[in-house]
Motif scaffolding. Structure first.
Motif, short mmCIF file in Angstrom:
data_model
loop_
_atom_site.label_atom_id
_atom_site.label_comp_id
_atom_site.label_asym_id
_atom_site.label_seq_id
_atom_site.Cartn_x
_atom_site.Cartn_y
_atom_site.Cartn_z
N ASN A 136 0.81 -1.21 0.00
CA ASN A 136 0.00 0.00 0.00
C ASN A 136 0.85 1.27 0.00
O ASN A 136 0.35 2.35 0.20
N GLY A 137 2.16 1.10 -0.20
CA GLY A 137 3.05 2.25 -0.27
C GLY A 137 3.48 2.82 1.07
O GLY A 137 4.25 3.76 1.12
N LYS A 138 2.98 2.26 2.17
CA LYS A 138 3.33 2.78 3.48
C LYS A 138 4.75 2.35 3.88
O LYS A 138 5.22 1.29 3.48
N PRO A 139 5.40 3.18 4.71
CA PRO A 139 6.78 2.87 5.11
C PRO A 139 6.86 1.78 6.18
O PRO A 139 5.91 1.55 6.93
N TYR A 140 8.01 1.12 6.21
CA TYR A 140 8.29 0.12 7.24
C TYR A 140 9.77 0.21 7.60
O TYR A 140 10.60 0.72 6.83
N SER A 141 10.11 -0.30 8.76
CA SER A 141 11.50 -0.45 9.20
C SER A 141 11.54 -1.67 10.09
O SER A 141 10.82 -1.75 11.09
N VAL A 142 12.33 -2.65 9.73
CA VAL A 142 12.40 -3.91 10.45
C VAL A 142 13.85 -4.18 10.86
O VAL A 142 14.76 -4.01 10.05
N LYS A 143 14.03 -4.59 12.11
CA LYS A 143 15.36 -4.93 12.62
C LYS A 143 15.57 -6.43 12.49
O LYS A 143 14.64 -7.22 12.68
N GLY A 144 16.81 -6.82 12.17
CA GLY A 144 17.14 -8.23 12.06
C GLY A 144 18.51 -8.51 12.62
O GLY A 144 19.27 -7.60 12.97
N ILE A 145 18.83 -9.79 12.72
CA ILE A 145 20.14 -10.22 13.20
C ILE A 145 20.66 -11.31 12.27
O ILE A 145 19.88 -12.13 11.77
N SER A 160 20.16 -15.86 9.45
CA SER A 160 19.52 -14.55 9.54
C SER A 160 18.08 -14.68 10.03
O SER A 160 17.38 -15.62 9.66
N SER A 161 17.68 -13.71 10.83
CA SER A 161 16.32 -13.73 11.36
C SER A 161 15.79 -12.31 11.49
O SER A 161 16.54 -11.39 11.81
N TRP A 162 14.49 -12.15 11.23
CA TRP A 162 13.81 -10.87 11.37
C TRP A 162 12.31 -11.15 11.54
O TRP A 162 11.85 -12.26 11.31
N ASP A 163 11.58 -10.13 11.91
CA ASP A 163 10.15 -10.26 12.13
C ASP A 163 9.40 -9.83 10.87
O ASP A 163 9.13 -8.65 10.65
N THR A 164 9.05 -10.79 10.05
CA THR A 164 8.35 -10.51 8.80
C THR A 164 7.01 -9.83 9.05
O THR A 164 6.61 -8.93 8.31
N PHE A 165 6.31 -10.23 10.10
CA PHE A 165 4.99 -9.68 10.37
C PHE A 165 5.05 -8.21 10.80
O PHE A 165 4.05 -7.51 10.72
N ALA A 166 6.23 -7.74 11.21
CA ALA A 166 6.36 -6.33 11.58
C ALA A 166 6.06 -5.43 10.38
O ALA A 166 5.50 -4.34 10.54
#
Length: 185
Positions: A136-145, A160-166
């Motif tokens: 929908n064009g909205k911004p996101y920022s996700v942290k990973g390790i 590698s791991s991150w929170d996809t649902f974020a």
């Protein structure tokens, strides 16, 4: 008296012989230490490699895979496991379709021998499509390790791991529903 001196002399010789030959150290077991030749990875080495990692994930160009990964590698990530250039290319394509303007940002890292643990973020706007969901064009920022094992300057193991649902939570408008099992007991 001569016999007493002779007995004492024989006892003394026996004692000397016993001490000389009877008190030797037991043979020692050979201790074999197994060493693994691990070349330490420096900050400069890491930063040079990270520039290539950043280019690979932002450009998503399969030609860059071998600048980062060794010929034989394993990448275990939230989205699945890749052990070949072809599998990693499929992952790059899926990321490119879902998040075409994604940027990868290094937050911090620690090096231990030939391993590095890396904290990173990805930022962008959800403008693509993933798993049937249109962005929908909205911004996101996700942290990973990520934990990397490096040999000869290239990655041989990438966890590698991150929170996809974020991403969905930040971009809104999506409802995650629990699906009831259709199995009967």
């Amino acid at each position: 008296m001569k016999q007493l001196i002779l007995k004492k002399s024989l006892l003394f010789i026996a004692l000397i012989a016993f001490l000389t030959f009877g008190c030797k150290d037991a043979p020692k077991e050979e201790v074999i230490e197994e060493t693994v030749d691990v070349t330490a990875f420096s900050d400069a080495d890491f930063n040079a490699l990270w520039e290539k990692v950043d280019a690979l994930w932002e450009q998503r160009d399969p030609a860059l895979i071998h600048t980062v990964y060794a010929d034989t590698f394993t990448r275990a990530a939230t989205g699945g496991t890749s052990t070949s250039s072809e599998e990693l290319t499929n992952e790059l394509d899926a990321v490119g379709e879902a998040f075409p303007g994604m940027t990868l940002n290094l937050v911090s890292y620690n090096i231990g021998g030939n391993m590095a643990s890396v904290i990173w973020t990805v930022d962008g706007n959800f403008t693509g499509e993933i798993a049937g969901l249109k962005g929908n064009g909205k911004p996101y920022s996700v942290k990973g390790i990520t934990v990397l094992t490096i040999e000869d300057g290239k990655v041989v193991n990438d966890d590698s791991s991150w929170d996809t649902f974020a991403v969905f939570g930040q971009t809104g408008g999506y409802t995650i529903v629990e699906v009831e099992s259709t199995e009967t007991e």
